[in-house]
Write an enzyme that holds these catalytic residues in place. Sequence first.
Site, short mmCIF file in Angstrom:
data_model
loop_
_atom_site.label_atom_id
_atom_site.label_comp_id
_atom_site.label_asym_id
_atom_site.label_seq_id
_atom_site.Cartn_x
_atom_site.Cartn_y
_atom_site.Cartn_z
N CYS A 295 20.11 -4.16 78.41
CA CYS A 295 20.57 -2.60 77.76
C CYS A 295 20.04 -1.63 77.22
CB CYS A 295 21.21 -4.30 77.08
SG CYS A 295 20.77 -3.78 75.54
N HIS B 167 17.14 -4.31 67.37
CA HIS B 167 17.83 -4.78 66.04
C HIS B 167 17.90 -4.25 64.40
CE1 HIS B 167 16.63 -8.94 68.77
NE2 HIS B 167 17.93 -8.39 69.24
N GLU C 264 18.79 -8.92 63.39
CA GLU C 264 20.35 -7.52 63.00
C GLU C 264 20.68 -8.10 62.02
OE1 GLU C 264 22.79 -7.04 66.23
OE2 GLU C 264 24.05 -6.06 65.31
N SER D 11 15.63 -15.57 73.05
CA SER D 11 16.85 -14.21 72.79
C SER D 11 18.13 -14.80 72.79
CB SER D 11 16.91 -13.66 73.86
OG SER D 11 17.91 -13.47 74.64
N SER E 172 18.01 -8.58 77.93
CA SER E 172 16.16 -8.60 77.26
C SER E 172 15.25 -8.81 78.57
CB SER E 172 16.05 -9.31 76.17
OG SER E 172 16.02 -10.31 75.83
FE1 F3S Z 1 24.24 -3.22 72.39
FE2 F3S Z 1 22.04 -4.06 73.44
FE3 F3S Z 1 21.95 -2.02 71.39
S1 F3S Z 1 23.36 -5.33 73.64
S2 F3S Z 1 23.79 -3.02 70.42
S3 F3S Z 1 23.20 -1.99 73.29
S4 F3S Z 1 20.69 -3.32 71.67
#
Ligand code: F3S
Length: 295
Positions: free
Chosen positions: A12, A72, A124, A215, A258
Site C-alpha cells: 500500500c 504503524h 497501530e 501480517s 506488506s
Molecule cells: Fe492504509 Fe497502508 Fe497506511 S494500509 S493506513 S496506506 S500503512
Amino acid sequence: MNIWLAEHSGFCFGVRRAIQMAREAASQGIPVCTLGEIIHNPIIVAQLQAEGIDVCEDPSTLWDHTVILRSHGVTKDMMDSLIRNGNKIVDATCPYVRRAQQLVESMSAAGYQVIIMGDADHPEVIGMLSWGNAATKVLKADERPDLTGGQQFCLISQTTEKPEHLAEMVKWLAPRVAELRVFNTICLATQHRQEASERLARKLDRVIVIGGLKSSNTRQLHNLCSQYSRCYQIESEAELKPEWIKDVSAVGLAAGASTPAETIVAVYNQIKQINGEPNRVTAVGEIPLFKEESC
Ligand code: F3S
C-alpha cells in the site's frame, strides 16, 4: 491454467513510503535502524538488513541513532524517549495512521471519551491509544462500551477495520449517548484490497494468499478468501505445494499490504513451473488482473 491476481494486491502507499524513507536515510551512509520490523515481511526485513538497516526493539536503549518509525506508528512514550536520548527520527508513520493518532489526542483533550475500535494487541492501536488519556478505550468490533463514564463520546477506528463494523457501532451508540463524534479513519487501501480479493475468491475455487504470517492484513485476506474458496497462505514461492493447484483450471493470487512485488512475481512463476508452462513474467504488472469478466 489461468492465473489471476486480485487488484490492489501488494504494497500500500504507507508501506511503500516507509521503505523508501528507510532506504533514503540509509543511502546517506549513516547507521540507521527501524523501531521494530518495518513491515511484517521477513523477506523485506532481511533485504533491508543487508542494506545496513537494522531492527531495534527497545527505544530506551537507543542514543544518537537515526531511527525510522514504521508505518504503524509508535506510542507517545516511545517517541518521547527517542527524542530525550538525542536520536534523529525519520517518521515513516503512515499519514492515515498519524491522522488517527492526532484525532485521539485532540478529541481526548477536548473532553470526549474516545473509543478506538480495533485489535488492542495490534501495534497501530497500541500507538493510537497512547495519544489519548485515561478514559480512552479500545473495543473490538463486537464489544459495546460501558456508558456510565460520560455522555460525550468519540469513535475512531483502526485503519484496517471493516466499514460495516463501524456503522454497526455508530448505530448502537448514537441513540444511547448525548453526543457522538465519529471519524472514519478506515484506510481505503485495505477496503479495496479486501473487496478485490473477495471478488476473486467468489469466482475461483483455489486462491493463494501471499504475505507474512505475522501480517494481520494478510491473515484477514486469508480468512476472507477461505469463506468462498480453498485458500492457502504462503510467505514465499518455496512454500507452494503442487497438490494445492492440481486439477484446477484457474488459480487466484491475492497479496497483503506488506508483500513485495518480487514475491508475487516469484509465486506466479513457480505456479507456471509446477505446471510445466514456459511463459514467465518479470514484473507484477505483467500478471493478468482478475476482473469479473475474467471467467
Ligand atoms: Fe492504509 Fe497502508 Fe497506511 S494500509 S493506513 S496506506 S500503512
